[in-house]
Design an enzyme around this catalytic site. Structure first.
Site, mmCIF file in Angstrom:
data_model
loop_
_atom_site.group_PDB
_atom_site.id
_atom_site.type_symbol
_atom_site.label_atom_id
_atom_site.label_comp_id
_atom_site.label_asym_id
_atom_site.label_seq_id
_atom_site.Cartn_x
_atom_site.Cartn_y
_atom_site.Cartn_z
ATOM 1 N N GLY A 86 0.821 -0.925 -0.001
ATOM 2 C CA GLY A 86 0.210 -0.148 -0.051
ATOM 3 C C GLY A 86 0.694 1.379 -0.358
ATOM 4 O O GLY A 86 2.169 1.258 0.192
ATOM 5 N N SER A 138 30.706 17.158 -29.877
ATOM 6 C CA SER A 138 31.254 17.576 -30.788
ATOM 7 C C SER A 138 32.233 18.730 -30.518
ATOM 8 O O SER A 138 32.511 19.390 -29.728
ATOM 9 C CB SER A 138 29.621 18.386 -31.135
ATOM 10 O OG SER A 138 28.997 19.470 -31.995
ATOM 11 N N GLY A 139 32.852 18.981 -31.655
ATOM 12 C CA GLY A 139 33.610 19.628 -31.943
ATOM 13 C C GLY A 139 35.298 19.864 -31.411
ATOM 14 O O GLY A 139 36.088 20.029 -31.869
ATOM 15 N N SER A 166 28.138 9.318 -30.042
ATOM 16 C CA SER A 166 27.917 7.725 -29.088
ATOM 17 C C SER A 166 27.862 8.355 -27.528
ATOM 18 O O SER A 166 29.080 8.443 -27.277
ATOM 19 C CB SER A 166 29.119 6.931 -29.657
ATOM 20 O OG SER A 166 29.994 7.010 -29.562
#
Length: 607
Positions: free
Chosen positions: A17, A445-446, A517
């Site tokens: 419960g 990224s970069g 990734s």
């Protein structure tokens, strides 16, 4: 405290419960009023006013006592003149729903508590729904703290009616009892002047016990292989159903090989028979390929085997379930890799409405399709809880993140078969006079991944190598053009890239995969998918500030302005590799130097 009597039948039940509905207090009161609490233990649970705090009989963890909640599953044993009991006190807090499911997995019945002042809550319905899914069909609704609701018959009737309507929709048999753990009314002794139904203990004594079916077919999940000498090869395990005798024909699943039981071994000598619930060591008349996780079945009535299923999944982790991510699935004694390929829907536990979903969050319940790394022997959960129930395990943390109940094998699991191909990878590679490999470039990224990967491919091509570069941006213009940048979409994008890389490596190519990734789990999945193909993880490492300063595509600027959500490094995390084969610090080495280092590592015979 008394223990189960072998002369009486045994009922396993759980209390569940919402949080603070009084589960521990109720069990403590029940044990006390049955005389199952020794005097010295009773003295240890007195509060500052000298009154017993019954919850302390069950809440054994310090954290539980400090917070006034149940965290772990606490099992207690007790008996009456009519029956023996094992009760599992399970937590009501949403954070610990996994522990409630653990208790339900072996229960015959349940006591669901509802605070009379609060009524039926979402967690009440969630626990009821989990009970129904896990095959616990007999429920006692204990409307607790009635003393704090002035023993109002109207309050009790409203709660009982509301819960009964919900229970009927999920096929639960519910019986409501008003009671108070604090005063003990209607727990063991009667209380109140308007309720003429049974007390809690009377209702528990009257519940039917789920009896074992003696005529069920033989099933033995193999737990281990024992070979103490060259003359003996035996298999051990706990018989899940049926019985075994020397001479019985058995079939190994999933291999399908048939043999006969030769001997049933025991410390005191050979047995004539072994039945469900007994641990056994047996030998076969034939030397067959049988190992842990396989199931020995009656030859005339074997289990089904498949590698794709529809199942109901209860998600138990704060990190969402992501379709395409690899988990370990454990069913019985077998553990295999698995991923959810599709979430058909999730369930609104309040309305039971089926809702569209792309992920499952903590405590969500959903119907999913799963794909496994190998065939497993199984039975639908409604037929066999032991051979139809499974858990999902995170492959990085090894934490249990989900529990599932198999509904059925997908038809395509039986209709789709691998086609044998005569020209294999070795022959294709020999034609190209090279060894296939996969270079997996990962980084922010970069960071310079694409620039370096292009230079590596140019150098390999100049050396006469046969290559292919899978670039993340190019992939999203074709194979993954339907995907966005949510965590679930990123996982699926990586899965598609890895599948493409696997086929290209099988063609004898040196494959360069260039993707952010961001998740370790998916990079590990890609590595595993390649099998015995050389896999080199290339971590192109640039500090976030350096990568953001480059920002050739202007993506970081958009993310900082809030125009680009879920951008890695800003709105979504990047999990750096822990032990990459090649670690390039692109802020310290030129792209040309990095490319030369990677090409040299590829040629290293000791890599």
């Amino acid at each position: 405290m008394s223990t189960p009597s072998p002369q009486r039948d045994l009922l396993r039940f759980i209390t569940c419960g919402s949080v603070d509905d009084g589960k521990s207090t109720l069990i403590g009161r029940l044990l006390h009023d049955l005389g199952a609490v020794p005097e010295d233990q009773l003295a240890s649970i007195l509060d500052a006013d000298g009154q017993p705090d019954f919850s302390r009989l069950v809440d054994g963890l310090l954290a539980e006592r400090e917070q006034g909640i149940t965290i772990d599953v606490a099992y207690r044993y007790f008996s009456t003149a009519k029956r023996s009991f094992i009760v599992a006190d399970t937590p009501g807090h949403e954070q610990y729903t996994r522990n409630m499911a653990t208790g339900a997995s072996t229960a015959d019945a349940a006591v669901i508590l509802v605070d009379a002042r609060k009524g039926v809550l979402t967690q009440t319905r969630r626990h009821a729904h989990i009970l129904a899914l896990m095959g616990v069909k007999r429920v006692i609704l204990a409307v607790t703290k009635m003393d704090l609701a002035d023993w109002s018959a109207e309050v009790f009737a409203r709660i009982a009616t509301e819960f009964d309507a919900y229970a009927r929709r999920i096929d639960l048999e519910a019986q409501a009892i008003p009671l108070s753990g604090a005063t003990g009314d209607n727990v063991v002794k009667r209380g109140g002047d308007w309720f003429d139904g049974p007390t809690l203990i009377e209702a528990l004594e009257a519940l039917p016990v789920v009896a074992a079916e003696p005529d069920r077919a033989f099933r033995l999940p193999v737990q281990g292989v024992v070979r103490p000498n060259q003359d003996l090869r035996a298999y051990t395990g706990l018989i899940a159903s049926g019985a075994a005798r020397p001479g019985d024909a058995v079939r190994a699943v999933p291999s399908g090989v048939v043999s006969q039981v030769a001997r049933l071994l025991a410390p005191e000598g050979d047995r004539d028979a072994a039945i469900a619930g007994q641990s056994v060591m047996l030998t076969l008349t034939d030397e067959i390929d049988l190992s842990r996780g396989d199931v020995l079945c009656a030859a005339a009535d074997p289990l089904e085997a498949a590698d794709q299923f529809e199942a109901t999944v209860i998600w138990m982790d704060e990190a969402a379930l992501l379709p395409g991510r690899q988990y370990d699935l454990k069913l019985g004694t077998r553990t295999v890799s698995a991923s959810v390929t599709d979430i058909r829907h999730k369930v609104n536990v309040n309305t039971l409405e089926a809702l569209a979903a792309r992920t499952l969050e903590l405590n969500d319940i959903g119907v999913c399709h799963l794909s496994l790394g190998a065939d497993i022997a199984f039975a639908p959960y409604e037929i066999d809880r032991q051979l139809g129930g499974f858990i999902l395990i995170d492959r990085i943390s090894q934490a249990t993140v989900g529990a599932g109940m198999i509904r059925f094998a997908l038809r395509r699991a039986h209709n789709i078969h691998r086609q044998s191909i005569r020209v294999d990878r070795a022959r294709r590679a020999a034609l190209k006079q090279q060894t296939p490999a996969v270079l997996w470039f990962t980084g922010l990224s970069g960071s310079g991944k694409s620039t370096i990967a292009n230079l590596v491919e140019e150098q390999l091509a100049a050396e006469g190598r046969h290559t292919y570069l899978i670039d993340g941006d190019n992939l999203r213009h074709g194979l993954s053009r339907d995907l966005g940048f949510t965590d679930a979409d990123r996982v699926e994008n990586i899965r598609r890239a890895a599948e493409a890389a696997k086929m290209m490596a099988d063609a004898g190519l040196i494959v360069l995969v260039c993707l952010i990734s961001p998740f370790r789990a998916e990079r590990a999945m890609a590595r595993e998918m390649m099998g015995d193909v050389a896999f080199l993880e290339v971590f192109v490492d640039a500090p976030l500030a350096v990568a953001e300063a480059r920002d050739v595509k202007g993506l970081y600027a958009k993310a900082r302005r809030g125009e680009l959500t879920n951008f890695t490094g800003i709105g979504s995390p990047y999990e750096a590799p822990l032990e990459p084969e090649i670690h390039i610090r692109s802020d310290q080495a030129s792209a040309e130097e990095a490319a030369c280092a990677i090409a040299a590592a590829l040629q290293d015979p000791n890599r």
